[in-house]
Design a protein around this motif. Sequence first.
Motif, PDB file in Angstrom:
ATOM      1  N   LEU A   1       0.357  -1.318   0.131  1.00  0.00           N
ATOM      2  CA  LEU A   1      -0.251  -0.303   0.655  1.00  0.00           C
ATOM      3  C   LEU A   1       0.980   1.181  -0.346  1.00  0.00           C
ATOM      4  N   LEU A   2       0.180   1.973  -0.419  1.00  0.00           N
ATOM      5  CA  LEU A   2       0.735   3.673  -0.486  1.00  0.00           C
ATOM      6  C   LEU A   2       0.622   4.238  -0.178  1.00  0.00           C
ATOM      7  N   GLY A   3      -0.390   4.186  -0.045  1.00  0.00           N
ATOM      8  CA  GLY A   3      -1.242   5.906   0.305  1.00  0.00           C
ATOM      9  C   GLY A   3      -2.911   5.452   0.916  1.00  0.00           C
ATOM     10  N   LYS A   4      -3.346   5.675   1.637  1.00  0.00           N
ATOM     11  CA  LYS A   4      -5.325   5.704   1.860  1.00  0.00           C
ATOM     12  C   LYS A   4      -5.735   7.135   1.682  1.00  0.00           C
ATOM     13  N   GLY A   5      -6.422   7.469   0.765  1.00  0.00           N
ATOM     14  CA  GLY A   5      -7.155   8.722   0.766  1.00  0.00           C
ATOM     15  C   GLY A   5      -8.075   8.634   1.219  1.00  0.00           C
ATOM     16  N   GLY A   6      -9.457   9.911   1.019  1.00  0.00           N
ATOM     17  CA  GLY A   6     -10.580  10.233   1.743  1.00  0.00           C
ATOM     18  C   GLY A   6     -11.426   8.822   1.124  1.00  0.00           C
ATOM     19  N   PHE A   7     -11.710   8.528  -0.439  1.00  0.00           N
ATOM     20  CA  PHE A   7     -12.301   7.089  -0.877  1.00  0.00           C
ATOM     21  C   PHE A   7     -11.518   5.885  -1.247  1.00  0.00           C
TER      22      PHE A   7
ATOM     23  N   ILE B   1       2.036  15.305 -16.465  1.00  0.00           N
ATOM     24  CA  ILE B   1       0.859  15.278 -15.926  1.00  0.00           C
ATOM     25  C   ILE B   1       0.785  13.538 -15.755  1.00  0.00           C
ATOM     26  N   VAL B   2       0.581  13.018 -14.761  1.00  0.00           N
ATOM     27  CA  VAL B   2       0.674  11.494 -13.698  1.00  0.00           C
ATOM     28  C   VAL B   2      -0.749  10.452 -15.575  1.00  0.00           C
ATOM     29  N   ARG B   3       0.116  10.043 -16.370  1.00  0.00           N
ATOM     30  CA  ARG B   3      -0.747   8.913 -17.211  1.00  0.00           C
ATOM     31  C   ARG B   3      -1.533   8.587 -16.777  1.00  0.00           C
TER      32      ARG B   3
ATOM     33  N   GLU C   1      -7.362   3.413  -2.066  1.00  0.00           N
ATOM     34  CA  GLU C   1      -6.217   3.288  -1.099  1.00  0.00           C
ATOM     35  C   GLU C   1      -5.453   3.138  -2.635  1.00  0.00           C
ATOM     36  N   VAL C   2      -4.547   3.367  -3.029  1.00  0.00           N
ATOM     37  CA  VAL C   2      -3.380   3.006  -3.602  1.00  0.00           C
ATOM     38  C   VAL C   2      -2.631   1.921  -3.416  1.00  0.00           C
ATOM     39  N   TYR C   3      -2.520   1.329  -4.244  1.00  0.00           N
ATOM     40  CA  TYR C   3      -0.932   0.069  -3.698  1.00  0.00           C
ATOM     41  C   TYR C   3       0.105   0.040  -5.153  1.00  0.00           C
TER      42      TYR C   3
ATOM     43  N   VAL D   1       1.794  16.330  -6.154  1.00  0.00           N
ATOM     44  CA  VAL D   1       2.323  17.280  -7.036  1.00  0.00           C
ATOM     45  C   VAL D   1       3.121  15.634  -6.897  1.00  0.00           C
ATOM     46  N   LEU D   2       3.274  14.465  -7.896  1.00  0.00           N
ATOM     47  CA  LEU D   2       3.917  13.818  -7.044  1.00  0.00           C
ATOM     48  C   LEU D   2       5.777  13.829  -8.022  1.00  0.00           C
ATOM     49  N   PHE D   3       6.168  13.007  -7.666  1.00  0.00           N
ATOM     50  CA  PHE D   3       7.550  12.935  -8.740  1.00  0.00           C
ATOM     51  C   PHE D   3       7.574  11.597  -8.221  1.00  0.00           C
TER      52      PHE D   3
ATOM     53  N   LYS E   1       8.895  10.910  -3.338  1.00  0.00           N
ATOM     54  CA  LYS E   1       7.586  11.612  -2.256  1.00  0.00           C
ATOM     55  C   LYS E   1       6.683  12.280  -3.331  1.00  0.00           C
ATOM     56  N   ASP E   2       5.365  12.687  -3.096  1.00  0.00           N
ATOM     57  CA  ASP E   2       4.254  13.538  -3.399  1.00  0.00           C
ATOM     58  C   ASP E   2       5.023  15.167  -2.290  1.00  0.00           C
ATOM     59  N   LEU E   3       5.046  15.610  -3.129  1.00  0.00           N
ATOM     60  CA  LEU E   3       5.173  17.821  -2.769  1.00  0.00           C
ATOM     61  C   LEU E   3       4.522  17.450  -1.147  1.00  0.00           C
TER      62      LEU E   3
ATOM     63  N   LEU F   1      -5.282  21.890  -7.349  1.00  0.00           N
ATOM     64  CA  LEU F   1      -3.890  21.647  -7.045  1.00  0.00           C
ATOM     65  C   LEU F   1      -3.204  21.971  -5.858  1.00  0.00           C
ATOM     66  N   LYS F   2      -2.656  21.006  -4.807  1.00  0.00           N
ATOM     67  CA  LYS F   2      -2.275  21.179  -4.056  1.00  0.00           C
ATOM     68  C   LYS F   2      -1.161  20.727  -3.152  1.00  0.00           C
ATOM     69  N   PRO F   3       0.048  20.630  -2.273  1.00  0.00           N
ATOM     70  CA  PRO F   3       1.127  19.870  -2.482  1.00  0.00           C
ATOM     71  C   PRO F   3       0.660  18.040  -2.972  1.00  0.00           C
TER      72      PRO F   3
HETATM   73  N1  LIG Z   1       0.260   7.083  -9.240  1.00  0.00           N
HETATM   74  C1  LIG Z   1       1.026   7.133  -7.591  1.00  0.00           C
HETATM   75  N2  LIG Z   1       2.351   6.696  -7.691  1.00  0.00           N
HETATM   76  C2  LIG Z   1       3.136   7.020  -6.671  1.00  0.00           C
HETATM   77  N3  LIG Z   1       1.933   7.176  -5.548  1.00  0.00           N
HETATM   78  C3  LIG Z   1       0.703   7.426  -5.511  1.00  0.00           C
HETATM   79  C4  LIG Z   1       0.241   7.674  -6.732  1.00  0.00           C
HETATM   80  N4  LIG Z   1      -1.104   8.193  -6.656  1.00  0.00           N
HETATM   81  C5  LIG Z   1      -1.185   8.473  -5.140  1.00  0.00           C
HETATM   82  N5  LIG Z   1       0.000   7.657  -5.016  1.00  0.00           N
HETATM   83  C6  LIG Z   1      -0.270   8.013  -3.480  1.00  0.00           C
HETATM   84  O1  LIG Z   1      -0.654   7.023  -2.738  1.00  0.00           O
HETATM   85  C7  LIG Z   1      -1.655   8.159  -1.829  1.00  0.00           C
HETATM   86  C8  LIG Z   1      -3.155   8.159  -1.893  1.00  0.00           C
HETATM   87  O2  LIG Z   1      -3.460   8.672  -2.612  1.00  0.00           O
HETATM   88  P1  LIG Z   1      -5.066   8.528  -3.264  1.00  0.00           P
HETATM   89  O3  LIG Z   1      -4.230  10.135  -3.904  1.00  0.00           O
HETATM   90  O4  LIG Z   1      -5.452   7.945  -3.481  1.00  0.00           O
HETATM   91  O5  LIG Z   1      -5.218  10.105  -1.963  1.00  0.00           O
HETATM   92  P2  LIG Z   1      -4.851  11.798  -1.499  1.00  0.00           P
HETATM   93  O6  LIG Z   1      -4.965  12.454  -2.758  1.00  0.00           O
HETATM   94  O7  LIG Z   1      -4.605  12.008  -0.056  1.00  0.00           O
HETATM   95  O8  LIG Z   1      -6.560  11.606  -1.372  1.00  0.00           O
HETATM   96  P3  LIG Z   1      -8.012  12.372  -1.931  1.00  0.00           P
HETATM   97  O9  LIG Z   1      -7.728  11.754  -3.579  1.00  0.00           O
HETATM   98  O10 LIG Z   1      -8.769  11.037  -1.464  1.00  0.00           O
HETATM   99  O11 LIG Z   1      -7.922  13.498  -1.373  1.00  0.00           O
HETATM  100  C9  LIG Z   1      -0.714   8.924  -1.501  1.00  0.00           C
HETATM  101  O12 LIG Z   1       0.433   9.436  -0.200  1.00  0.00           O
HETATM  102  C10 LIG Z   1       0.074   9.352  -2.782  1.00  0.00           C
HETATM  103  O13 LIG Z   1       1.103  10.247  -2.202  1.00  0.00           O
END
Ligand SMILES: Nc1ncnc2c1ncn2[C@@H]1O[C@H](COP(=O)(O)OP(=O)(O)OP(=O)(O)O)[C@@H](O)[C@H]1O
Length: 702
Positions: free
Chosen positions: A429-435, A488-490, A437-439, A560-562, A512-514, A555-557
Amino acid sequence: MSEDMLLHFSSNSSNQSDQSLPTKMAKLEARMTGKPSSAPPPQQQQQPVLPPQQQQQQQQQQQPAWQSVSSAVTAKFGGGIDGLAASLSSSDSDDDDNGGEFLILANTQKRQKLKEDDDSNVFERVEAMGDGRQMVVENVESKANSDLNRKKQGRGRGHSVSGRGRGSRANDQTKSQISSSTCSPSNGQLENSYHKQDGKPKEQFWSENRSPLEEEVASLQAKVAALEEELRKSHQEATDYQNLCRQLEKELKDLKDHEQQMKPKRIKIISDLLISVSKAERQEARMKVRQDSLRLGNVGVIRAGTVISETWEEGQVLKDLNTHLRHLLEAKEAIERQRKSLKKRQSDKGDTVDTETGIQEEDFLIQDEIYKSRIASIKREEEVIIRERDRYELEKGRLIREMKRIRDEDGSRFNNFQILNHRYALLNLLGKGGFSEVYKAYDLVEHRYVACKLHGLNAQWSEEKKQSYIRHAIREYNIHKTLVHHHIVRLWDIFEIDQNTFCTILEYCSGKDLDAVLKATPVLPEREARIIIVQIFQGLVYLNKRTQKIIHYDLKPGNVLFDELGVAKVTDFGLSKIVEEDVGSQGMELTSQGAGTYWYLPPECFELSKTPLISSKVDVWSAGILFYQMLFGRRPFGHDQTQERILREDTIIKARKVEFPSRPAVSNEAKELIRRCLTYNQADRPDVLAIAQDPYLTYSKK
Ligand SMILES: Nc1ncnc2c1ncn2[C@@H]1O[C@H](COP(=O)(O)OP(=O)(O)OP(=O)(O)O)[C@@H](O)[C@H]1O
């Protein structure tokens, strides 16, 4: 060869003149060509002189196999025995470029010579031979034609060239056999003619009086035989190739079958390896969390009656640092107290010597200086400890996020390394957002890492809410999937997992993300912040140069991914808006007011009296806030406020002017760019394409 023939004609023509000679010649030629005997006189037979290009074309068509004779014949006279006769005379000349005119001339001269020849027997013989040879020539022609067709069909194959070589070699080799084998006349007329004339045995006659023409004919026959042999070989080769082809097709099919059989095994091996690596990573992550917890703190449980709540318990390092700070504070306070009492004593005594202690005025001053110096030293020590504690606090923040991630991973129903849609091997798992999970996942078809965003619908939601969420996600997918840009993330794919879950496949960004970057180092050097904002604007320019323009709106930190090379990429088009073509210059109606992250939204989005009109200028404002935050470590408006308080206190509606802290030092160009982005009035604020021209963003000198 033609020289021989010319000699032959000359030698047989003893200077006797015979008026019927031309007629006979014409007759002879006519028979050989199959034309009526009333052939026109030589000068009338003159063929039109072809332009060099046409000649060349003709030559190319006739070139193969019987080149040595037929090319001269057909190229210059269009084939037939007429041509052969002409070639006999023309080949006296080495210059092929002389063309038909010269050759006809030569032919005429030769006929002139023959005119003087009164030996009619010779002509009878030649006539007889002509009859026989005409058949041979026809035969040669038909063989040559079939050869030509074969060459045409197999054109481009290298062996056609070598075939010609073989033909001429065969010609040489077979020349000696020709007189006895191929030249053995089947034409009785010819045989009788020779027999009658010389009264010698046939073999002897052939060996002694074999004419050059016959040799030529024999040579042609040998060539025909060689060509036939070549044709046979080619047929054989074609059959061999066909067999080989069939064999290769079968091998290919076997390989494909094998590949098909091996595919699941290979996939299994790859996913097993990935799983082992991921398991090791999970173990390592948990071990690190345990170790860091000892230093930085852990989540503890507090029980108050029946209520159990979680609380943070500081780790040893932070405890020690805090203890150290407390001691320093105590020491500082003690010195301050001493100083105060010293001052009091000093003021009580006035100008006289302290009778009790005997301390002089100067001694008071020195003592005070000692206390002051000690306090200054404690303050310096305090500053160092506070800096250290801040660093640990950042580490603590990262630890808490990692603990949350691990907890989310442990609680996720996708944590057991499933393969989704038969191709995406879920890893960690990379992280969980509002709705969602990103793996991190591995695409077993494209063989690359991807990010699998699993959108889970809450089972408790009403059907209407679920449908609305799905509609929203499909809208996001439809916008995002068309975007192809370096910054732009594909979005690669989308599919359903079950009734309440679907998945989007995104380009994996291993950096990391910004947001995480700014949590680790809240202030970035201007140079680094500048290149990040430049990349974000490049992505925004792309969104605004398309036929269907897009406002990102979020647009918020965190969005923005790297990637692994540090390239910044904008993601999350969940709130983005497509700008319709017929939209006015003021912008389009904001239908989702209230959504978004308030620190980053411009004043027009908080307009309550009427439906706000928005444009790409929303993203310009957000980018300005982002840039400010990177440079100064805090957001310019409502940094310490909650979302709710921002709304309640109209923080952004009041954000008329941006202020800059004195530290860290930032260039005037950077400040000017921020001012332009954060122009309060939407109408005065430049849009994405206009601000992108700013020299600070284009790295050009003003
Ligand atoms: N394309 C990606 N590559 C790598 N990591 C990612 C990617 N997309 C999202 N993540 C990571 O996964 C985690 C969750 O992302 P997600 O977009 O679901 O969360 P969020 O933006 O915090 O939540 P929400 O979109 O619900 O506001 C974050 O830590 C993000 O950095």
